[in-house]
Enzyme design. Sequence first.
Site, PDB file in Angstrom:
ATOM      1  N   TYR A  31     -14.082  -3.355   9.330  1.00  0.00           N
ATOM      2  CA  TYR A  31     -12.721  -2.809   9.484  1.00  0.00           C
ATOM      3  C   TYR A  31     -12.170  -3.115  10.881  1.00  0.00           C
ATOM      4  O   TYR A  31     -11.026  -3.570  11.029  1.00  0.00           O
ATOM      5  CB  TYR A  31     -12.801  -1.305   9.231  1.00  0.00           C
ATOM      6  N   ASN A  88       0.997  -2.639   5.252  1.00  0.00           N
ATOM      7  CA  ASN A  88       0.291  -1.363   5.445  1.00  0.00           C
ATOM      8  C   ASN A  88      -0.972  -1.251   4.599  1.00  0.00           C
ATOM      9  O   ASN A  88      -1.887  -0.512   4.967  1.00  0.00           O
ATOM     10  CB  ASN A  88       1.270  -0.218   5.107  1.00  0.00           C
ATOM     11  N   GLY A 113       0.835  -1.213   0.000  1.00  0.00           N
ATOM     12  CA  GLY A 113       0.000   0.000   0.000  1.00  0.00           C
ATOM     13  C   GLY A 113       0.855   1.243   0.000  1.00  0.00           C
ATOM     14  O   GLY A 113       0.553   2.224   0.679  1.00  0.00           O
TER      15      GLY A 113
HETATM   16  P1  NAD Z   1      -4.806   5.182   1.776  1.00  0.00           P
HETATM   17  O1  NAD Z   1      -6.139   4.783   1.228  1.00  0.00           O
HETATM   18  O2  NAD Z   1      -4.338   6.566   1.539  1.00  0.00           O
HETATM   19  O3  NAD Z   1      -3.674   4.178   1.262  1.00  0.00           O
HETATM   20  C1  NAD Z   1      -3.871   2.784   1.278  1.00  0.00           C
HETATM   21  C2  NAD Z   1      -3.048   2.184   0.166  1.00  0.00           C
HETATM   22  O4  NAD Z   1      -3.308   0.768   0.124  1.00  0.00           O
HETATM   23  C3  NAD Z   1      -3.421   2.752  -1.208  1.00  0.00           C
HETATM   24  O5  NAD Z   1      -2.271   3.116  -1.910  1.00  0.00           O
HETATM   25  C4  NAD Z   1      -4.156   1.607  -1.870  1.00  0.00           C
HETATM   26  O6  NAD Z   1      -4.053   1.587  -3.290  1.00  0.00           O
HETATM   27  C5  NAD Z   1      -3.483   0.389  -1.232  1.00  0.00           C
HETATM   28  N1  NAD Z   1      -4.303  -0.789  -1.343  1.00  0.00           N
HETATM   29  C6  NAD Z   1      -5.633  -0.893  -1.093  1.00  0.00           C
HETATM   30  N2  NAD Z   1      -6.062  -2.123  -1.359  1.00  0.00           N
HETATM   31  C7  NAD Z   1      -4.975  -2.826  -1.792  1.00  0.00           C
HETATM   32  C8  NAD Z   1      -4.789  -4.161  -2.230  1.00  0.00           C
HETATM   33  N3  NAD Z   1      -5.809  -5.012  -2.280  1.00  0.00           N
HETATM   34  N4  NAD Z   1      -3.555  -4.551  -2.603  1.00  0.00           N
HETATM   35  C9  NAD Z   1      -2.522  -3.666  -2.575  1.00  0.00           C
HETATM   36  N5  NAD Z   1      -2.640  -2.402  -2.167  1.00  0.00           N
HETATM   37  C10 NAD Z   1      -3.859  -1.981  -1.786  1.00  0.00           C
HETATM   38  O7  NAD Z   1      -4.853   4.891   3.324  1.00  0.00           O
HETATM   39  P2  NAD Z   1      -3.840   5.307   4.510  1.00  0.00           P
HETATM   40  O8  NAD Z   1      -4.558   6.244   5.377  1.00  0.00           O
HETATM   41  O9  NAD Z   1      -2.505   5.659   3.977  1.00  0.00           O
HETATM   42  O10 NAD Z   1      -3.807   3.909   5.274  1.00  0.00           O
HETATM   43  C11 NAD Z   1      -2.680   3.054   5.348  1.00  0.00           C
HETATM   44  C12 NAD Z   1      -2.944   2.003   6.420  1.00  0.00           C
HETATM   45  O11 NAD Z   1      -3.130   2.665   7.673  1.00  0.00           O
HETATM   46  C13 NAD Z   1      -4.207   1.170   6.182  1.00  0.00           C
HETATM   47  O12 NAD Z   1      -3.991  -0.149   6.590  1.00  0.00           O
HETATM   48  C14 NAD Z   1      -5.219   1.849   7.086  1.00  0.00           C
HETATM   49  O13 NAD Z   1      -6.252   0.953   7.467  1.00  0.00           O
HETATM   50  C15 NAD Z   1      -4.336   2.228   8.252  1.00  0.00           C
HETATM   51  N6  NAD Z   1      -4.882   3.308   9.091  1.00  0.00           N
HETATM   52  C16 NAD Z   1      -5.061   4.567   8.592  1.00  0.00           C
HETATM   53  C17 NAD Z   1      -5.564   5.552   9.428  1.00  0.00           C
HETATM   54  C18 NAD Z   1      -5.770   6.962   8.975  1.00  0.00           C
HETATM   55  O14 NAD Z   1      -6.269   7.770   9.771  1.00  0.00           O
HETATM   56  N7  NAD Z   1      -5.425   7.326   7.740  1.00  0.00           N
HETATM   57  C19 NAD Z   1      -5.888   5.246  10.751  1.00  0.00           C
HETATM   58  C20 NAD Z   1      -5.700   3.958  11.207  1.00  0.00           C
HETATM   59  C21 NAD Z   1      -5.178   2.995  10.376  1.00  0.00           C
END
Ligand code: NAD
Length: 239
Positions: free
Chosen positions: A147, A83, A10
């Site tokens: 989630y 991630n 990701g």
């Molecule tokens: P984001 O949506 O900006 O990025 C997620 C990335 O994962 C994207 O580039 C997407 O293309 C990729 N992705 C999605 N499905 C995929 C798949 N099947 N195979 C390969 N890649 C895939 O989200 P983010 O905020 O950068 O989140 C990153 C991680 O952090 C995630 O696991 C999310 O659940 C976790 N998270 C984020 C937050 C927040 O506040 N942003 C809070 C808690 C946890």
Amino acid sequence: MEKPIAVVTGAQQGIGLAIAQVLSTRGFYTVLCDLDERALSVAAEAIGDSSGYTLDVSDFAAVERVAAQVEDTLGPIAVLVNNAGINRDRMLHRMSREEWDRVVAVDLTGPFNFMRHVVPRMRERRAGRIINISSASWQGNVGQANYAAAKAGVIGLTKTAAKELAPFHITVNAICPGFIDSPMTRRMAPEAFSAMVAKIPVGRIGTPHDVAKVVAFLASDDASYVTGEVINVGGGMVL
Ligand code: NAD
């Protein structure tokens, strides 16, 4: 490859991209895995000393192919950061089976797939670092049954793997970001976004680099005695 290799899933945007950037500045060759070939090549080029692999983390066979290809062409994977993640928020009584299945497939089965295919060689080498990105939502959050369940599963996976792999000098830890400024959170309605920021005790939204720097710590020699831990990176926020 002279530099140690860190695989980040990701990684074409958001927290994953920041993790790859920070690990790169700490001396790792980074392997970025994500869905979009063009976005990946832009990210890999910007980071330098990096390659992009297009794959869906929920695809067991594709992950097996990429893990083998990285090991065979670039070298041993020293660090794995799971991630990649998605959300499909809806109240439980309206949630579709597809919304449930897809979130579990990406957020929980994805990390399993990568660990399943990377761990055997880490065990042989008796070295490795695995960092799984869970979420503050794992403790339960309205509208996020899929989630939260997947992210709670990531913690069970992390703690079990930490116990199984400790004798092999492989550490496995989870990070729970709170509310972080990324494309995922920017998709929220502006009122819901502001309401979340108002809940953060330190008074600001987290940045992807706030999370990435903790990943870099867990990947470093300084964290060699830390395993099976769940670290909140949320500015003190409790959901
Ligand atoms: P984001 O949506 O900006 O990025 C997620 C990335 O994962 C994207 O580039 C997407 O293309 C990729 N992705 C999605 N499905 C995929 C798949 N099947 N195979 C390969 N890649 C895939 O989200 P983010 O905020 O950068 O989140 C990153 C991680 O952090 C995630 O696991 C999310 O659940 C976790 N998270 C984020 C937050 C927040 O506040 N942003 C809070 C808690 C946890």
